[in-house]
Write a protein that holds these residues in place. Structure first.
Motif, PDB file in Angstrom:
ATOM      1  N   PRO A 216       0.809  -1.225   0.000  1.00  0.00           N
ATOM      2  CA  PRO A 216       0.000   0.000   0.000  1.00  0.00           C
ATOM      3  C   PRO A 216       0.842   1.275   0.000  1.00  0.00           C
ATOM      4  O   PRO A 216       0.405   2.319  -0.459  1.00  0.00           O
ATOM      5  CB  PRO A 216      -0.799  -0.125   1.306  1.00  0.00           C
ATOM      6  CG  PRO A 216      -0.110  -1.142   2.149  1.00  0.00           C
ATOM      7  CD  PRO A 216       0.626  -2.052   1.206  1.00  0.00           C
ATOM      8  N   GLY A 217       2.092   1.144   0.484  1.00  0.00           N
ATOM      9  CA  GLY A 217       2.937   2.334   0.580  1.00  0.00           C
ATOM     10  C   GLY A 217       3.782   2.598  -0.655  1.00  0.00           C
ATOM     11  O   GLY A 217       4.752   3.350  -0.603  1.00  0.00           O
ATOM     12  N   LEU A 218       3.392   1.975  -1.785  1.00  0.00           N
ATOM     13  CA  LEU A 218       4.239   2.044  -2.982  1.00  0.00           C
ATOM     14  C   LEU A 218       4.094   3.368  -3.720  1.00  0.00           C
ATOM     15  O   LEU A 218       2.985   3.875  -3.907  1.00  0.00           O
ATOM     16  CB  LEU A 218       3.860   0.903  -3.920  1.00  0.00           C
ATOM     17  CG  LEU A 218       4.654   0.719  -5.213  1.00  0.00           C
ATOM     18  CD1 LEU A 218       4.700  -0.753  -5.605  1.00  0.00           C
ATOM     19  CD2 LEU A 218       4.118   1.543  -6.363  1.00  0.00           C
ATOM     20  N   ILE A 219       5.222   3.953  -4.128  1.00  0.00           N
ATOM     21  CA  ILE A 219       5.232   5.141  -4.999  1.00  0.00           C
ATOM     22  C   ILE A 219       6.188   4.861  -6.159  1.00  0.00           C
ATOM     23  O   ILE A 219       7.319   4.439  -5.950  1.00  0.00           O
ATOM     24  CB  ILE A 219       5.734   6.394  -4.254  1.00  0.00           C
ATOM     25  CG1 ILE A 219       4.911   6.688  -3.000  1.00  0.00           C
ATOM     26  CG2 ILE A 219       5.686   7.598  -5.201  1.00  0.00           C
ATOM     27  CD1 ILE A 219       5.447   7.887  -2.208  1.00  0.00           C
ATOM     28  N   TRP A 220       5.727   5.102  -7.383  1.00  0.00           N
ATOM     29  CA  TRP A 220       6.577   5.020  -8.563  1.00  0.00           C
ATOM     30  C   TRP A 220       7.324   6.338  -8.721  1.00  0.00           C
ATOM     31  O   TRP A 220       6.713   7.405  -8.631  1.00  0.00           O
ATOM     32  CB  TRP A 220       5.739   4.781  -9.817  1.00  0.00           C
ATOM     33  CG  TRP A 220       5.272   3.375 -10.013  1.00  0.00           C
ATOM     34  CD1 TRP A 220       4.114   2.816  -9.542  1.00  0.00           C
ATOM     35  CD2 TRP A 220       5.942   2.345 -10.744  1.00  0.00           C
ATOM     36  NE1 TRP A 220       4.034   1.502  -9.926  1.00  0.00           N
ATOM     37  CE2 TRP A 220       5.138   1.191 -10.679  1.00  0.00           C
ATOM     38  CE3 TRP A 220       7.147   2.292 -11.455  1.00  0.00           C
ATOM     39  CZ2 TRP A 220       5.486  -0.019 -11.298  1.00  0.00           C
ATOM     40  CZ3 TRP A 220       7.497   1.100 -12.078  1.00  0.00           C
ATOM     41  CH2 TRP A 220       6.673  -0.047 -11.991  1.00  0.00           C
ATOM     42  N   PHE A 221       8.622   6.255  -8.962  1.00  0.00           N
ATOM     43  CA  PHE A 221       9.436   7.417  -9.328  1.00  0.00           C
ATOM     44  C   PHE A 221       9.947   7.155 -10.742  1.00  0.00           C
ATOM     45  O   PHE A 221      10.684   6.192 -10.976  1.00  0.00           O
ATOM     46  CB  PHE A 221      10.602   7.609  -8.363  1.00  0.00           C
ATOM     47  CG  PHE A 221      10.220   8.285  -7.065  1.00  0.00           C
ATOM     48  CD1 PHE A 221       9.616   7.571  -6.043  1.00  0.00           C
ATOM     49  CD2 PHE A 221      10.448   9.651  -6.874  1.00  0.00           C
ATOM     50  CE1 PHE A 221       9.260   8.189  -4.853  1.00  0.00           C
ATOM     51  CE2 PHE A 221      10.093  10.284  -5.685  1.00  0.00           C
ATOM     52  CZ  PHE A 221       9.494   9.548  -4.675  1.00  0.00           C
ATOM     53  N   LEU A 222       9.522   8.017 -11.674  1.00  0.00           N
ATOM     54  CA  LEU A 222       9.824   7.803 -13.089  1.00  0.00           C
ATOM     55  C   LEU A 222      10.389   9.062 -13.717  1.00  0.00           C
ATOM     56  O   LEU A 222      10.004  10.187 -13.321  1.00  0.00           O
ATOM     57  CB  LEU A 222       8.529   7.437 -13.836  1.00  0.00           C
ATOM     58  CG  LEU A 222       7.715   6.250 -13.301  1.00  0.00           C
ATOM     59  CD1 LEU A 222       6.353   6.216 -13.988  1.00  0.00           C
ATOM     60  CD2 LEU A 222       8.480   4.959 -13.492  1.00  0.00           C
ATOM     61  N   ASP A 223      11.229   8.918 -14.711  1.00  0.00           N
ATOM     62  CA  ASP A 223      11.490  10.084 -15.545  1.00  0.00           C
ATOM     63  C   ASP A 223      10.457  10.053 -16.674  1.00  0.00           C
ATOM     64  O   ASP A 223       9.721   9.073 -16.847  1.00  0.00           O
ATOM     65  CB  ASP A 223      12.927  10.111 -16.070  1.00  0.00           C
ATOM     66  CG  ASP A 223      13.210   9.008 -17.095  1.00  0.00           C
ATOM     67  OD1 ASP A 223      14.293   9.024 -17.685  1.00  0.00           O
ATOM     68  OD2 ASP A 223      12.357   8.113 -17.291  1.00  0.00           O
ATOM     69  N   ARG A 224      10.380  11.157 -17.438  1.00  0.00           N
ATOM     70  CA  ARG A 224       9.303  11.304 -18.443  1.00  0.00           C
ATOM     71  C   ARG A 224       9.392  10.211 -19.500  1.00  0.00           C
ATOM     72  O   ARG A 224       8.386   9.738 -20.026  1.00  0.00           O
ATOM     73  CB  ARG A 224       9.361  12.695 -19.083  1.00  0.00           C
ATOM     74  CG  ARG A 224       8.977  13.811 -18.115  1.00  0.00           C
ATOM     75  CD  ARG A 224       8.876  15.142 -18.844  1.00  0.00           C
ATOM     76  NE  ARG A 224       7.730  15.159 -19.756  1.00  0.00           N
ATOM     77  CZ  ARG A 224       7.819  15.554 -21.028  1.00  0.00           C
ATOM     78  NH1 ARG A 224       8.997  15.914 -21.521  1.00  0.00           N
ATOM     79  NH2 ARG A 224       6.743  15.555 -21.798  1.00  0.00           N
ATOM     80  N   VAL A 225      10.610   9.780 -19.800  1.00  0.00           N
ATOM     81  CA  VAL A 225      10.776   8.761 -20.853  1.00  0.00           C
ATOM     82  C   VAL A 225      10.211   7.417 -20.380  1.00  0.00           C
ATOM     83  O   VAL A 225       9.414   6.779 -21.056  1.00  0.00           O
ATOM     84  CB  VAL A 225      12.260   8.629 -21.233  1.00  0.00           C
ATOM     85  CG1 VAL A 225      12.448   7.517 -22.266  1.00  0.00           C
ATOM     86  CG2 VAL A 225      12.785   9.951 -21.769  1.00  0.00           C
ATOM     87  N   ALA A 226      10.563   7.029 -19.169  1.00  0.00           N
ATOM     88  CA  ALA A 226      10.037   5.748 -18.646  1.00  0.00           C
ATOM     89  C   ALA A 226       8.529   5.823 -18.441  1.00  0.00           C
ATOM     90  O   ALA A 226       7.825   4.809 -18.527  1.00  0.00           O
ATOM     91  CB  ALA A 226      10.727   5.400 -17.331  1.00  0.00           C
ATOM     92  N   ALA A 227       8.047   7.030 -18.195  1.00  0.00           N
ATOM     93  CA  ALA A 227       6.591   7.204 -18.000  1.00  0.00           C
ATOM     94  C   ALA A 227       5.846   7.239 -19.324  1.00  0.00           C
ATOM     95  O   ALA A 227       4.618   7.347 -19.356  1.00  0.00           O
ATOM     96  CB  ALA A 227       6.323   8.495 -17.221  1.00  0.00           C
ATOM     97  N   GLY A 228       6.596   7.187 -20.424  1.00  0.00           N
ATOM     98  CA  GLY A 228       5.955   7.200 -21.740  1.00  0.00           C
ATOM     99  C   GLY A 228       5.481   8.578 -22.166  1.00  0.00           C
ATOM    100  O   GLY A 228       4.678   8.706 -23.081  1.00  0.00           O
ATOM    101  N   GLU A 229       5.975   9.622 -21.478  1.00  0.00           N
ATOM    102  CA  GLU A 229       5.551  10.990 -21.820  1.00  0.00           C
ATOM    103  C   GLU A 229       6.518  11.662 -22.780  1.00  0.00           C
ATOM    104  O   GLU A 229       6.287  12.769 -23.226  1.00  0.00           O
ATOM    105  CB  GLU A 229       5.452  11.834 -20.537  1.00  0.00           C
ATOM    106  CG  GLU A 229       4.379  11.359 -19.571  1.00  0.00           C
ATOM    107  CD  GLU A 229       4.371  12.187 -18.290  1.00  0.00           C
ATOM    108  OE1 GLU A 229       3.584  11.862 -17.378  1.00  0.00           O
ATOM    109  OE2 GLU A 229       5.150  13.151 -18.209  1.00  0.00           O
ATOM    110  N   ALA A 230       7.620  11.012 -23.011  1.00  0.00           N
ATOM    111  CA  ALA A 230       8.608  11.580 -23.961  1.00  0.00           C
ATOM    112  C   ALA A 230       9.370  10.403 -24.551  1.00  0.00           C
ATOM    113  O   ALA A 230       9.377   9.302 -23.984  1.00  0.00           O
ATOM    114  CB  ALA A 230       9.565  12.525 -23.238  1.00  0.00           C
ATOM    115  N   SER A 231      10.009  10.625 -25.672  1.00  0.00           N
ATOM    116  CA  SER A 231      10.747   9.493 -26.265  1.00  0.00           C
ATOM    117  C   SER A 231      12.239   9.752 -26.145  1.00  0.00           C
ATOM    118  O   SER A 231      12.675  10.832 -25.820  1.00  0.00           O
ATOM    119  CB  SER A 231      10.361   9.347 -27.739  1.00  0.00           C
ATOM    120  OG  SER A 231      10.569  10.595 -28.381  1.00  0.00           O
TER     121      SER A 231
END
Ligand code: 6PG
Length: 231
Positions: A216-231
């Protein structure tokens, strides 16, 4: 889920988050527990964490997994953490609880299980902060797709592989998922597909999905590329 412009911005945010969680834990109980990840993604975050105002004399440092190599081997997760965080932050040796992978997966797992159970009460270890990366196949720590769903209540398991693969030792998904705060780190284009699959949450066989179901305490930390928001 937190998405950042680039790896350094993400690393700074992770360092702030971990330092804050550790500070709160020390304020609650006088000590804190931190589980470090292996691989390459966490390194920049650990370097930034080394400069944060953490009272390391009160923080017990553990590992989520380790390769069965000597601690000074290039593949060692301990070695990466030593260079990025433990030495620069001068974490006291007595607060470091290394997985002794060099003794072999079964003995190392037995020893680590025993160590954890002497330090953590309860059915599952309630670490204050756990950090994990994620592999492109959806593995977390050293729990890989196809590995046994349950470890029969164990907190630590051997992950035996034949050469040239390296055997490992890993905390189980239940042990990782019991964390008060669990950070999953992913950056770069290679991780965009597994991140999308994991966030969709439909593939229950993926270790990262199974972990999310437990944490329940999980948080994803992503950069924009891994998040699929940029290539
Ligand atoms: C390990 C790690 C492993 C890692 C992922 C992602 O010992 O290899 O625990 O689970 O977190 O493989 O690795 P990268 O961060 O290098 O992509």
């Amino acid at each position: 889920m937190w998405v950042f412009e680039d790896v350094e911005a993400m690393a700074a945010a992770i360092a702030d988050c971990v330092a804050g969680e550790l500070d709160q834990a020390v304020g609650r109980s006088g000590t804190a527990s931190l589980v470090l990840a292996g691989g390459s993604t966490p390194e920049s975050s650990y370097r930034q964490l080394a400069s944060r105002p953490v009272d390391w004399s009160r923080v017990d440092v553990f590992w989520g997994d380790e390769r069965c190599v000597p601690p000074d081997a290039p593949e060692s997760n301990y070695r990466m953490a030593l260079g990025a965080l433990l030495a620069p932050a001068r974490v006291p040796t007595e607060r470091l609880h290394r997985i002794e992978g060099e003794v072999g997966p079964r003995l190392a797992a037995e020893r680590y299980e025993r160590l954890l159970r002497t330090r953590m009460a309860g059915d599952w270890p309630r670490f204050d902060v756990v950090t994990v990366g994620v592999g492109e196949d959806g593995h977390v720590a050293s729990v890989f797709p196809g590995d046994a769903e349950s470890a029969g209540g164990r907190w630590v398991v051997p992950v035996e592989r034949d050469a040239p693969e390296i055997s490992r030792v890993s905390l189980t998904l239940d042990a990782l998922g019991a964390a008060r705060r669990l950070l999953v780190l992913a950056t770069g284009a290679r991780k965009a597909q597994i991140v999308a699959r994991a966030l969709a949450g439909k593939e229950g066989a993926l270790p990262v999905v199974r972990l999310a179901q437990r944490a329940p305490g999980l948080i994803w930390f992503l950069d924009r590329v891994a998040a699929g928001e940029a290539s």
